[in-house]
Scaffold this active site. Structure first.
Site, PDB file in Angstrom:
ATOM      1  N   HIS A  64       0.812  -1.412   0.027  1.00  0.00           N
ATOM      2  CA  HIS A  64      -0.116  -0.242  -0.079  1.00  0.00           C
ATOM      3  C   HIS A  64       0.795   1.338  -0.070  1.00  0.00           C
ATOM      4  O   HIS A  64       0.518   2.360  -0.745  1.00  0.00           O
ATOM      5  CB  HIS A  64      -1.172  -0.048   1.315  1.00  0.00           C
ATOM      6  CG  HIS A  64      -1.878   1.260   1.480  1.00  0.00           C
ATOM      7  ND1 HIS A  64      -1.279   2.106   2.417  1.00  0.00           N
ATOM      8  CD2 HIS A  64      -2.634   1.656   0.777  1.00  0.00           C
ATOM      9  CE1 HIS A  64      -2.148   3.022   2.343  1.00  0.00           C
ATOM     10  NE2 HIS A  64      -2.983   3.064   1.388  1.00  0.00           N
ATOM     11  N   GLU A  67       1.881   1.961  -3.435  1.00  0.00           N
ATOM     12  CA  GLU A  67       0.909   2.609  -4.214  1.00  0.00           C
ATOM     13  C   GLU A  67       0.915   4.044  -3.953  1.00  0.00           C
ATOM     14  O   GLU A  67       0.869   4.572  -5.355  1.00  0.00           O
ATOM     15  CB  GLU A  67      -0.552   1.884  -3.615  1.00  0.00           C
ATOM     16  CG  GLU A  67      -1.630   2.399  -4.362  1.00  0.00           C
ATOM     17  CD  GLU A  67      -2.961   2.714  -3.358  1.00  0.00           C
ATOM     18  OE1 GLU A  67      -3.062   4.018  -3.190  1.00  0.00           O
ATOM     19  OE2 GLU A  67      -3.098   1.639  -2.870  1.00  0.00           O
ATOM     20  N   HIS A  68       1.088   4.636  -2.759  1.00  0.00           N
ATOM     21  CA  HIS A  68       0.967   5.821  -2.711  1.00  0.00           C
ATOM     22  C   HIS A  68       2.349   6.707  -3.429  1.00  0.00           C
ATOM     23  O   HIS A  68       2.272   7.670  -4.013  1.00  0.00           O
ATOM     24  CB  HIS A  68       1.275   6.239  -1.001  1.00  0.00           C
ATOM     25  CG  HIS A  68       0.194   6.268  -0.350  1.00  0.00           C
ATOM     26  ND1 HIS A  68      -0.186   7.407   0.324  1.00  0.00           N
ATOM     27  CD2 HIS A  68      -0.931   5.256  -0.428  1.00  0.00           C
ATOM     28  CE1 HIS A  68      -1.617   7.071   0.717  1.00  0.00           C
ATOM     29  NE2 HIS A  68      -1.832   5.840   0.738  1.00  0.00           N
ATOM     30  N   GLU A 144      -3.488   7.860   7.618  1.00  0.00           N
ATOM     31  CA  GLU A 144      -4.592   7.136   7.061  1.00  0.00           C
ATOM     32  C   GLU A 144      -5.002   5.788   7.797  1.00  0.00           C
ATOM     33  O   GLU A 144      -6.136   5.420   8.033  1.00  0.00           O
ATOM     34  CB  GLU A 144      -4.212   6.515   5.349  1.00  0.00           C
ATOM     35  CG  GLU A 144      -5.238   5.744   4.954  1.00  0.00           C
ATOM     36  CD  GLU A 144      -4.820   5.372   3.554  1.00  0.00           C
ATOM     37  OE1 GLU A 144      -3.810   5.778   3.049  1.00  0.00           O
ATOM     38  OE2 GLU A 144      -5.394   4.604   2.748  1.00  0.00           O
TER      39      GLU A 144
END
Lengths: 452, 435
Positions: A64, A67-68, A144
């Protein structure tokens, strides 16, 4: 887990497969095109077969985080430019990471597909991960995590239950990553992940919309076809050993209402033509909570009024082993113990007596209708294709799933309930709410407002 | 990287638009219900939405939660059918009945296959639910408890706590101040008589907006609308809500055990029909509506890593809705993040967007226009919004032109008129709450 029902129903919706193109480029990249000419728009998604499932302890969450970082610039496209160019072309873009995959998408007018491909192909091969930008972005990811998990009591329960139900399989780890792993993650961890998994032979391009398949394939060849295939690491099955008895956890977090989450180990779809249990379990979830007066709602919420919410959910399609889940929130004054007892009664009733012909027909009617409704969303059509293919299933499995669900018999549903919803394969999590106002009590400033 | 808050905020704010005109047909039933229809034969399905001015702003004094309770009870027993019979009949034909509810609006929507057998059953249920809700006493007790439980559960969610406090601070004694779900103590007191009275006054034909989208002819749409309207009460159109007054500056800190502080900053913004709407909407793309194009996300997230989500939006309602700026960040850096957000807002109001920023905003909004009307569901939502807020029928046709007509000066003037940086409402939920 509020969305258990939504997920269940969403998966019940089959794929309407008109004019599907499925080709593999010379470098191993798969290209799937679903033509749909209702509106002059398209969605383009690049799916990488790399998700939390492929991570190692110590660097959970790196899929993840990467992904950022994919939005943070390449050798050719400066940081921020990717999003800026897509936006200037009227596009919407985003990305999502799950246990099984990481996917990136753009929704745009149909004639802007080339821009999307050009940019995606560039970041598939040329990403630059700077220490400086990583240091900022990892802070964003920790925020997040706080937002979506740490401050959401039911999300914490879900996370802890996964870590309990799965003892060895990587599904025990949260997609967002454990906070301690995020705090200790380095830019090199992200670079290593990118180097390991971001290759055309580990990716599938799915395009749906008002496009011509041959033109899409030609563009894919032009942009993605130029990238060399790379050797991918061997993937180990990491099968979960059979559970040898019920597991139970209590989660104490600030909250107002208790909450119950139950999970039984269950199979997912492997051989889509021969398997029967996954289809039967999908129907079972519909019988339990597929409408506002399905068994759980009717018994727990409406008749006995011991719950304010109850639902069942099951994901048919996944790379790894599945879970059949039931969750419920007790009505005021009702205990989790009573709630759990009644849920067991409902499960045992199906195991003992099966389901009625009317219930079976009702769930199938919903499956058939949902198959039409889902054609109203281009994005959802592309999403389903990507999920199936990434899980190792052919598009044909999606095209035929309504037929397979319609073929399920009441006996198969009963047999699946008997075989899979066994007490020894169950894990239970109870949310034990802690006071919200501990900190407020400590505050000494007069006139301070606080909740509760 | 998903910015859910940004998109959901943007979608809430977005009016519809169209390049190639969407052929919207409009008429009125004999009883005065307004009907909006788009025929589309590509998929064998039909979507219908019926909306009323029966949102939470219509709660009578001392009876908060009544609007939501009434709305939630519609399909829990109607026309002699029990809640279970309704749910089963719908599921038996694969139909989906859904509700939408906010401060202004309460609505029921139906999605069904357009084949005769399925459609007939689904429309029969829709008519019963709208026209003959039974409001059984036992079900009322159950649904009250469920509403109260949902309110209690939301108290653990700092975002929800912040949202409620924000509207209270912004709207004072105006009906928009009240939370949509109401207050538990008031809900406890609500009676079946309250529900019936509210239903009759608000769910009437003259108040109704009926939107239809999908696989039927104009003649059939007329017949369906006539049938739905004929069975509703004739109660007259409800009066407009009072005009909100601008809020005074305030700063509220609320204790919460969350790991993050939820920060909201804002002011009373504009109504749906406000002439400043387009300059504010387009300008806000640059300020906090345009995701990674927006100044707020650049300053708060990209440059400093303070937050996952940082956004601003105008939510236009029947009367002036809120302008809201929001972010969430760990407690220790709350004040720093708030300062950055305030400075960004203040500078934007003082200077407006640059030419380049505005060009980018307009390129995205106009270039992305087709995505706003690319499904039956989206078009249905637009029909119901046009109908409910009495927007012109050519609203979609002129949308792109209106965005294109906005210039830097217009944005600057509109923001200066609407947002006074010295009179902002601030709410922070999280930490000890002291200040």
């Amino acid at each position: 887990m509020r969305s258990l029902l939504a997920i269940g129903l969403a998966l019940l919706a089959g794929g309407a497969q008109a004019a599907l193109t499925d080709v593999t480029l010379d470098n191993g990249m798969r290209v799937i095109v679903q033509e749909d000419h209702r509106a002059p728009v398209m969605v383009s998604q690049v799916w990488y077969r790399a998700g939390a499932l492929d991570e190692f302890n110590g660097t959970t969450g790196v899929a993840h985080v990467l992904e950022h970082m994919m939005f943070k610039g390449t050798q050719n496209v400066p940081p921020g430019e990717f999003s800026k160019r897509i936006a200037a072309a009227g596009g919407r873009e985003n990305a999502f990471t799950s246990r099984d995959h990481t996917a990136y998408f753009q929704q745009m007018q149909k004639d802007r597909l080339e821009l999307s491909m050009q940019l995606e192909a560039d970041r598939m091969a040329n990403l630059v991960i700077s220490d400086e930008l990583f240091a900022k972005e990892i802070q964003v990811v920790m925020e997040e995590r706080r937002l979506r998990t740490d401050d959401q009591p039911q999300s914490v329960v879900y996370e802890r239950l996964m870590a309990t139900a799965y003892q060895t399989h990587p599904y025990r780890r949260p997609v967002i990553g454990w906070m301690d792993d995020l705090e200790n993650m380095t830019a090199q961890d992200a670079r290593d992940w990118y180097a390991r998994w971001y290759a055309p032979n580990n990716a599938t391009l799915v395009v749906a919309g008002d496009v011509k398949a041959d033109e899409v394939v030609a563009l894919a060849k032009k942009y993605f076809g130029a990238l060399p295939a790379r050797a991918l690491p061997q993937r180990k099955p990491q099968d979960e050993p059979v559970q040898l008895g019920e597991k139970r956890i209590v989660v104490k977090v600030p909250a107002q209402l208790p909450y119950l989450l139950m999970a039984w180990h269950a199979p997912t779809l492997r051989d889509w033509e021969q398997d029967t249990a996954p289809y039967a379990l999908q129907i079972l979830a519909g019988v339990l909570s597929g409408n506002d007066s399905a068994r759980l709602q009717k018994s727990l919420v409406k008749t006995r009024q011991i719950a304010v919410n109850a639902s069942a959910g099951y994901d048919t399609v996944a790379r790894g082993p599945g879970l059949f889940m039931i969750d419920a929130t007790p009505a005021p004054g009702q205990s989790l113990a009573v709630l759990e007892k009644v849920i067991h009664e409902e499960v045992r009733r199906i195991q003992r007596e099966g389901i009625s012909a009317a219930e079976l027909a009702r769930v199938k009617a919903q499956v058939i209708a949902a198959d039409v409704y889902q054609r109203d969303s281009l994005f959802y059509q592309a999403m389903q294709l990507g999920e199936y293919v990434t899980a190792g299933l052919p598009p044909e499995a999606l095209a035929r799933r309504v037929d397979k669900l319609r073929a399920v018999t009441a006996d198969e549903v009963q047999a699946a309930a008997q075989q899979w919803l066994k007490d020894d394969r169950l894990s239970v999590a109870e949310l034990d709410p802690q006071p919200l106002n501990e900190q407020a009590r400590r505050a000494t400033v007069p006139g301070v407002r606080h909740v509760n | 990287m998903s910015i859910k808050a940004f998109w959901s905020a943007l979608l809430l704010v977005l009016p519809l638009g169209v390049q190639a005109a969407l052929p919207i047909q409009h008429w009125q039933t004999r009883e005065g219900a307004q009907v909006y229809f788009v025929e589309s034969r590509e998929l064998p399905m039909l979507d219908i939405s019926v909306d009323f001015p029966a949102g939470s702003a219509r709660d009578p004094s001392g009876k908060s939660g009544l609007a939501q309770l009434t709305h939630g009870l519609l399909d829990q027993g109607a026309g002699g059918l029990t809640d279970t019979a309704i749910a089963h009949r719908l599921a038996d034909v694969g139909a989906v009945l859904a509700g939408n509810f906010d401060r202004d609006r309460a609505g029921v929507s139906l999605r069904t296959l357009s084949s005769a057998a399925e459609k007939t059953v689904a429309l029969d249920i829709l008519a019963r639910v709208l026209q003959r809700p039974d409001f059984p006493q036992a079900v009322i007790g159950r649904e009250k408890q469920r509403l109260i439980a949902a309110i209690r559960e939301a108290e653990a969610d700092p975002s929800s706590v912040a949202g409620k406090a924000f509207y209270r601070a912004l709207y004072g004694t105006h009906p928009y101040a009240q939370d949509e779900a109401g207050e538990p103590a008031a809900i406890e007191r609500l009676t079946r008589g309250d529900v019936q009275t509210f239903y009759r006054a608000h769910y009437s034909a003259p108040n109704a907006v009926i939107s239809l989208m999908g696989d039927i002819t104009r003649a059939e749409a007329e017949a369906i609308a006539a049938r739905l309207a004929a069975g509703l009460s004739r109660s007259t159109v409800v009066p407009a809500l009072p005009k909100p007054v601008p809020a005074a500056a305030s700063d509220k800190r609320i204790a919460h055990p969350s790991t993050q502080s939820h920060v909201l900053v804002g002011a009373v913004g504009v109504a749906r029909n406000d002439p400043d709407f387009f300059p504010l909407f387009v300008g806000n793309y640059v300020l906090g509506g345009g995701g990674f194009d927006s100044r707020l996300l650049k300053e708060v997230r990209d440059k400093r890593g303070y937050a996952y989500s940082a956004y601003s939006y105008f939510l236009p309602l029947g009367e002036a809705g809120p302008f809201e700026l929001g972010l969430q960040t760990k407690h220790e850096q709350t004040d720093d993040a708030l300062k950055v957000a305030q400075a960004t807002l203040r500078q934007f109001i003082a200077e407006g967007p640059s030419e380049a920023e505005l060009t980018q905003a307009k390129a995205n909004l106009t270039g992305g226009f087709p995505l706003r009307i690319d499904s039956n569901k989206k078009i249905l939502d637009y029909l119901s919004t046009i109908g409910f807020y009495k927007l012109p029928l050519d609203y979609l046709d002129t949308w792109v032109d209106k965005v294109n007509a906005v210039d830097v000066a217009a944005v600057k003037q509109a923001f200066a008129r609407r947002i006074d940086p010295d009179r902002l409402v601030t709410v922070v939920v999280g930490g000890a709450g002291a200040r």
